[in-house]
Scaffold this active site. Structure first.
Site, short mmCIF file in Angstrom:
data_model
loop_
_atom_site.label_atom_id
_atom_site.label_comp_id
_atom_site.label_asym_id
_atom_site.label_seq_id
_atom_site.Cartn_x
_atom_site.Cartn_y
_atom_site.Cartn_z
N ASP A 1 0.86 -1.19 0.00
CA ASP A 1 0.00 0.00 0.00
C ASP A 1 0.90 1.24 0.00
O ASP A 1 1.82 1.34 0.82
CB ASP A 1 -0.87 -0.06 1.27
CG ASP A 1 -1.72 1.19 1.45
OD1 ASP A 1 -1.92 1.91 0.45
OD2 ASP A 1 -2.18 1.42 2.59
N ASN B 1 -0.51 4.55 -0.09
CA ASN B 1 -1.17 5.79 0.35
C ASN B 1 -1.90 5.66 1.68
O ASN B 1 -2.72 6.50 2.03
CB ASN B 1 -2.15 6.29 -0.74
CG ASN B 1 -3.24 5.27 -1.02
OD1 ASN B 1 -3.26 4.20 -0.40
ND2 ASN B 1 -4.14 5.58 -1.94
N ASP C 1 -4.26 3.72 2.78
CA ASP C 1 -5.69 3.39 2.91
C ASP C 1 -5.90 1.91 3.26
O ASP C 1 -7.03 1.43 3.31
CB ASP C 1 -6.47 3.76 1.64
CG ASP C 1 -6.05 2.95 0.43
OD1 ASP C 1 -5.13 2.11 0.56
OD2 ASP C 1 -6.64 3.13 -0.65
N ASP D 1 -1.69 -1.16 -3.88
CA ASP D 1 -2.02 -0.39 -5.07
C ASP D 1 -0.87 -0.40 -6.07
O ASP D 1 0.20 -0.96 -5.80
CB ASP D 1 -2.41 1.05 -4.68
CG ASP D 1 -1.41 1.66 -3.71
OD1 ASP D 1 -0.20 1.45 -3.90
OD2 ASP D 1 -1.85 2.32 -2.73
N ASP E 1 -5.11 -10.27 -15.87
CA ASP E 1 -6.22 -11.21 -15.75
C ASP E 1 -7.31 -10.80 -16.74
O ASP E 1 -7.60 -9.61 -16.88
CB ASP E 1 -6.79 -11.12 -14.32
CG ASP E 1 -7.01 -12.48 -13.71
OD1 ASP E 1 -7.84 -13.22 -14.25
OD2 ASP E 1 -6.36 -12.78 -12.69
N ASP F 1 -9.55 -16.09 -16.75
CA ASP F 1 -10.38 -16.58 -15.64
C ASP F 1 -11.49 -17.51 -16.13
O ASP F 1 -12.24 -17.15 -17.05
CB ASP F 1 -11.01 -15.35 -14.96
CG ASP F 1 -11.66 -15.69 -13.64
OD1 ASP F 1 -10.94 -16.11 -12.74
OD2 ASP F 1 -12.89 -15.50 -13.53
N GLU G 1 -7.35 -20.51 -17.07
CA GLU G 1 -7.70 -21.13 -15.80
C GLU G 1 -8.74 -22.17 -16.20
O GLU G 1 -9.82 -21.82 -16.70
CB GLU G 1 -8.29 -20.13 -14.82
CG GLU G 1 -8.45 -20.75 -13.45
CD GLU G 1 -9.47 -20.07 -12.57
OE1 GLU G 1 -9.35 -20.16 -11.35
OE2 GLU G 1 -10.43 -19.45 -13.09
N HIS H 1 -4.12 -17.03 -5.29
CA HIS H 1 -5.00 -16.30 -4.38
C HIS H 1 -6.26 -17.10 -4.01
O HIS H 1 -7.07 -16.62 -3.23
CB HIS H 1 -5.40 -14.98 -5.04
CG HIS H 1 -6.15 -15.24 -6.32
ND1 HIS H 1 -5.54 -15.78 -7.43
CD2 HIS H 1 -7.46 -15.10 -6.64
CE1 HIS H 1 -6.45 -15.95 -8.38
NE2 HIS H 1 -7.62 -15.55 -7.93
N ASP H 2 -6.45 -18.28 -4.61
CA ASP H 2 -7.64 -19.10 -4.32
C ASP H 2 -7.33 -20.33 -3.47
O ASP H 2 -8.24 -21.11 -3.17
CB ASP H 2 -8.25 -19.61 -5.63
CG ASP H 2 -8.88 -18.52 -6.46
OD1 ASP H 2 -9.28 -17.48 -5.89
OD2 ASP H 2 -8.96 -18.69 -7.70
C1 NOJ Z 1 -11.32 -17.77 -10.43
C2 NOJ Z 1 -10.59 -16.69 -9.68
O1 NOJ Z 1 -9.25 -17.07 -9.51
C3 NOJ Z 1 -11.33 -16.49 -8.38
O2 NOJ Z 1 -10.61 -15.70 -7.47
C4 NOJ Z 1 -12.68 -15.91 -8.71
O3 NOJ Z 1 -13.43 -15.80 -7.54
C5 NOJ Z 1 -13.44 -16.79 -9.70
N1 NOJ Z 1 -12.62 -17.28 -10.78
C6 NOJ Z 1 -14.59 -16.05 -10.30
O4 NOJ Z 1 -14.11 -15.05 -11.18
#
Ligand code: NOJ
Length: 560
Positions: free
Chosen positions: A26, A28, A30, A34, A103, A205, A259, A332-333
């Protein structure tokens, strides 16, 4: 395998580093990472020796699903900065020889996108067919399962026009209607817009879901998440991707990665083989879903090395002749690699992190490496549902409560498997908020940041961070690790993962002890004479081809 037979490409030889911008830096105060934060850290990223950066979505979004719900595909999210910040960041990466992949989220948009607002306004609006609608007078629509919906259904009723719209994800993420040629054209134009700005590729995605089945038939006998495979077998998926390739992709020197929920070893070649003219690479989920039941409830399989080796080996050899693969442990998932695949206890965390990085960087397929794994960041393991930001955990928790199910069990499992574990702020140093932000971070910082952070590891030549830097160099210096044939040894060993990579006359042996105990193992005769290329311990105990491996020891050897 022979190097002269390989079709050499920068996206096969590079290492991808994934940045989740919201949690990186970050600038700034908040509490939200960013683009200017990324600009501040460009030299750090370059110092890792990575070649390509993949950024999670940074487009305008109301952020119900952290940017995977886009309300304007051609603008930057306010939280992240401006278009001029973006251009400066892109130039900064390029000046350091790093390519940038964005993405592409086009299975669905946000419900706040102008297209959807128009589409839902009346049945005869010109944008009506940009989305999938089912008129209520036809009765309840055929069952469709939604990943995130609090009621579980992928159809949401919209009073304004007395109809249901389709959303495979949250109800704030309506699915775009790819069957409409105007939608495809809008998307292709938008892709040109970003390529003309100079980006180097797209991670697409849930791209396997874009083609829907005509007339929304019942999927007889298929319920819940079993629908994923059906969603991924839409009748015109390959037609649309081929069209995208002809209209957009083939005009640039870029890379693409799908993906690919629903992809498997039987259907993958249709997506990535060069002569298909669709996409370059794909992520499959077989290895990260090993050990996960519905709603990410965890079972013991995630520590079953024999099953893991079988999956990884099948995918590592699938592209010997055609196509190209990927290697990844998390993003991130999914949970942090060291918590899920390694041992995140203070005793074994560093060595198991190094071992997991060694695996990714010595396998066949482009490595996708998630930010923070280079310092061995662990799961956050939140105790309370209040700590979560992710709509997946929150909605499934609510759904489980509503069903009278075991919500506590879900919470316990999500400490291991929940998506927010990998989304906590990046740990730069031991100051307040780990040096991520001077404000209150949007998601809690993981408690162990005073021990696990970049500043603590920079000066230590044996740290996971510096080991990762050695690994990126090792891969760069050895094309055998990129293009060489993969051959699994000891398939039934429960603790040792060993394999060779061979190209022309060069043979590299990788030996990994996936356990917190010492292991003794016999490896091929040829390994009696060898040169150690990298080792996460000071020494390697071996006599001829008998190896004694310390807990989580990882060694890479060149056979003489
Ligand atoms: C896969 C993404 O990696 C995930 O973070 C997202 O929630 C779903 N697709 C829906 O876009």
């Amino acid at each position: 395998m022979q190097l002269k037979d390989m079709s050499r490409q920068w996206w096969k030889e590079g290492v991808v580093y994934q940045i989740y911008p919201r949690s990186f830096q970050d600038s700034n105060g908040d509490g939200i990472g960013d683009l200017r934060g990324i600009i501040q850290r460009l030299d750090y990223i370059a110092s890792l020796g990575v070649d390509i950066v993949w950024l999670n979505p940074i487009y305008k979004s109301p952020n119900y699903d952290n940017g995977y719900d886009i309300s304007d595909y051609r603008d930057i999210m306010d939280d992240f900065g401006t278009m001029s910040d973006f251009e400066e960041m892109l130039a900064g990466f390029h000046a350091r020889g790093i390519k940038v992949v964005m993405d592409l989220v086009v299975n669905h948009s946000s419900s706040e996108h102008e297209w959807f607002k128009a589409s839902r306004s009346s049945r005869d609006n010109p944008y009506r067919d940009y989305y999938h609608w089912w008129p209520a007078e036809k009765g309840t629509p055929p069952e469709r399962w939604s990943y995130f919906d609090e009621q579980g259904s992928a159809w949401a009723f919209d009073e304004q026009t007395n109809a249901y719209y389709l959303h495979y994800f949250d109800k704030t993420q309506p699915d775009l209607n790819w069957e409409n040629p105007k939608v495809r054209q809008e998307i292709f134009d938008m892709m040109h817009y970003w390529f003309k700005k100079g980006i180097d590729g797209f991670r697409m995605d849930v791209i396997t879901f874009i083609s829907k089945h005509d007339g929304y038939p019942e999927f007889e006998g298929v319920h819940g998440d079993k629908m994923i495979d059906v969603y991924a077998s839409g009748p015109r998926l390959h037609q649309y991707l081929h069209e995208m390739n002809r209209e957009v992709l083939q005009h640039y020197d870029i890379m693409t990665v799908a993906e690919g929920p629903g992809t498997n070893l039987e259907n993958i070649h249709d997506l990535v083989d060069e002569d298909r003219e669709e996409l370059n690479m794909n992520y499959h989920f077989e290895h990260v879903e090993l050990g996960l039941d519905a709603r990410k409830i965890v079972n013991d399989d995630h520590k079953d090395l024999v099953k893991f080796k079988k999956i990884m080996s099948a995918w590592a050899t699938a592209f010997d002749e055609k196509g190209w693969g990927t290697q990844w442990h998390t993003n991130h998932d999914f949970p942090r690699q060291v918590t899920w695949f390694g041992d995140d206890s203070p005793e074994h965390r560093e060595q198991s992190s190094k071992l997991l990085s060694t695996f990714l960087l010595t396998m066949r397929g482009t490595p996708y490496y998630y930010m923070g794994d280079e310092i061995g960041m662990t799961n956050a393991k939140f105790e309370s549902i209040e700590d979560y930001n992710d709509l997946m955990t929150i909605n499934w928790y609510n759904l489980t409560v509503a069903e009278g199910g075991d919500a506590q069990k879900l919470l316990e499992s999500h400490k291991l498997s929940g998506r927010d574990n990998a989304r906590t702020p990046f740990q730069w140093d031991s100051t307040t908020n780990a040096g991520f932000s001077e404000g209150t971070p949007w998601l809690k910082v993981t408690g162990n940041y005073t021990d696990i952070n970049v500043a603590a590891q920079e000066g230590d030549p044996d740290s996971p961070l510096n080991f990762f830097r050695k690994l990126t160099k090792l891969r760069k210096d050895n094309l055998t690790l990129v293009y060489g044939a993969y051959n699994l040894l000891l398939p039934d060993d429960k603790y040792i993962y060993a394999y060779t990579r061979s190209l022309d006359d060069d043979v590299i042996l990788v030996v990994l002890n996936y356990s917190s105990e010492e292991q003794v193992v016999q490896l091929p005769e040829a390994s009696a004479q060898c040169e150690v290329l990298i080792n996460n311990y000071q020494a390697l105990e071996k006599t001829a081809n008998d190896y004694k491996l310390a807990p989580w020891q990882a060694v890479v050897l060149r056979l003489e």
